[in-house]
Scaffold this motif. Sequence first.
Motif, short mmCIF file in Angstrom:
data_model
loop_
_atom_site.label_atom_id
_atom_site.label_comp_id
_atom_site.label_asym_id
_atom_site.label_seq_id
_atom_site.Cartn_x
_atom_site.Cartn_y
_atom_site.Cartn_z
N PHE A 10 2.62 0.49 -5.63
CA PHE A 10 1.69 -0.52 -5.17
C PHE A 10 0.64 -0.79 -6.24
O PHE A 10 0.23 0.12 -6.97
CB PHE A 10 0.99 -0.08 -3.88
CG PHE A 10 1.90 0.06 -2.70
CD1 PHE A 10 2.72 -0.99 -2.32
CD2 PHE A 10 1.92 1.23 -1.96
CE1 PHE A 10 3.56 -0.87 -1.23
CE2 PHE A 10 2.75 1.36 -0.87
CZ PHE A 10 3.58 0.31 -0.49
N SER A 11 0.18 -2.04 -6.29
CA SER A 11 -0.91 -2.37 -7.20
C SER A 11 -2.23 -1.89 -6.61
O SER A 11 -2.33 -1.55 -5.43
CB SER A 11 -0.97 -3.89 -7.40
OG SER A 11 -1.39 -4.53 -6.20
N LYS A 12 -3.28 -1.89 -7.44
CA LYS A 12 -4.59 -1.47 -6.96
C LYS A 12 -5.08 -2.40 -5.87
O LYS A 12 -5.68 -1.96 -4.87
CB LYS A 12 -5.60 -1.43 -8.12
CG LYS A 12 -6.92 -0.78 -7.73
CD LYS A 12 -7.76 -0.47 -8.96
CE LYS A 12 -9.01 0.30 -8.57
NZ LYS A 12 -9.80 0.73 -9.75
N LYS A 13 -4.84 -3.70 -6.01
CA LYS A 13 -5.27 -4.66 -4.99
C LYS A 13 -4.58 -4.38 -3.66
O LYS A 13 -5.20 -4.42 -2.60
CB LYS A 13 -4.97 -6.08 -5.46
CG LYS A 13 -5.43 -7.15 -4.48
CD LYS A 13 -5.17 -8.55 -5.02
CE LYS A 13 -5.63 -9.61 -4.02
NZ LYS A 13 -5.39 -10.98 -4.52
N GLU A 14 -3.28 -4.11 -3.72
CA GLU A 14 -2.55 -3.80 -2.49
C GLU A 14 -3.10 -2.53 -1.84
O GLU A 14 -3.29 -2.49 -0.61
CB GLU A 14 -1.06 -3.62 -2.80
CG GLU A 14 -0.35 -4.92 -3.14
CD GLU A 14 1.06 -4.70 -3.63
OE1 GLU A 14 1.92 -5.54 -3.32
OE2 GLU A 14 1.31 -3.70 -4.32
N LEU A 15 -3.37 -1.52 -2.64
CA LEU A 15 -3.90 -0.28 -2.09
C LEU A 15 -5.29 -0.49 -1.49
O LEU A 15 -5.63 0.13 -0.47
CB LEU A 15 -3.95 0.80 -3.18
CG LEU A 15 -2.59 1.36 -3.60
CD1 LEU A 15 -2.73 2.20 -4.86
CD2 LEU A 15 -1.96 2.19 -2.49
N GLN A 16 -6.08 -1.33 -2.10
CA GLN A 16 -7.41 -1.61 -1.56
C GLN A 16 -7.31 -2.30 -0.20
O GLN A 16 -8.08 -1.99 0.72
CB GLN A 16 -8.21 -2.48 -2.54
CG GLN A 16 -8.68 -1.71 -3.77
CD GLN A 16 -9.27 -2.62 -4.83
OE1 GLN A 16 -8.91 -3.80 -4.93
NE2 GLN A 16 -10.16 -2.09 -5.65
#
Length: 203
Positions: A35-41
């Motif tokens: 997952f990307s950082k944006k998705e994790l956020q």
Amino acid sequence: LKHWTYFKQANTFDLTHWFKARPEGLDHLMQQTNFSKKELQILYRGFKSECPSGAVNEETFKNIYSQFFPQGDSSMYAHFLFEAFDTKNNGSISFEDFVMGLSIILRGSITDKLNWAFNLYDLNKDGCITKEEMTDIMRSIYDMMGKYTYPCMKDSAPKEHADNFFRKMDKNNDGVVTIEEFLETCQKDENIMQSMHMFDNVI
């Protein structure tokens, strides 16, 4: 493995509202998952909102999971699923536990996904699947889908499904299916491979 469709549909964006994690752990999770950082956020915000305690116990997991399958009894399948996500065997699922499993289910390689499925079916985690374990899993899936599923399921359907599974996968007829037998058979089955790819990009 036909129930993978139902399983992965249930484990999409709505389930992300169940858990919580420390924001400072997102960089670490980005390295450990697909997952990307944006998705994790986004996942984290939902988890924090819905689960301030930071973890989900089995009873809560069952209650939430039952909302996806109101037509049947999902409690036993949710129990098996909970144990697959509870990799630390501490009776709770943290954001990290869940997102690591979700990453495999949705973004992992075929081999990773099959290994995760094998672990789900291996109920006592001894490294092999017995016919009894597969029958229990199949019964829990049929119970979850409900007795009014079309076409109507016979009471013997879970056992018949498990018998078919073993005829196909137990290559040396020793009464258990090993990870090697499981991987070899699944990778040669076109239907299973298609189900593995179906939700790769759901998030």
